[in-house]
Scaffold this motif. Structure first.
Motif: not given
Length: 88
Positions: A7-8, A16-17, A22-25
């Motif tokens: 994830l990094s 963006l990482s 994924i957080q935005r999804c």
């Protein structure tokens, strides 16, 4: 096939990482799919997964709206394949 990516993993061009993306999804729709529909229509319910052809069509539309001249825009599979090769 299951694939593990850190994830990094970071894209300097976007700032963006993978974790950020994924957080935005993860929006207000409770869906097990990262790419899901947020508006219903006659055949699709909110939270249903976005199909491969839908992703390719949306990409082609984005390319056109950006004014980029491409005779045959790449499919989602081609984009995914290139991403994997660039990552490797």
């Amino acid at each position: 096939m299951k694939l593990a990516l850190p994830l990094s993993l970071y894209c300097d061009a976007l700032g963006l990482s993978l974790g950020d993306v994924i957080q935005r999804c993860r929006d207000r729709v409770g869906s097990p799919y990262l790419l899901h529909h947020s508006r219903p229509n006659s055949r699709i319910k909110i939270g249903d997964p976005v199909g491969v052809s839908g992703i390719s069509q949306a990409f082609a539309k984005a390319v056109k709206l950006a004014g980029i001249k491409i005779k045959n825009p790449p499919t989602f599979h081609e984009q995914r394949s290139l991403t994997e090769r660039l990552y490797s």
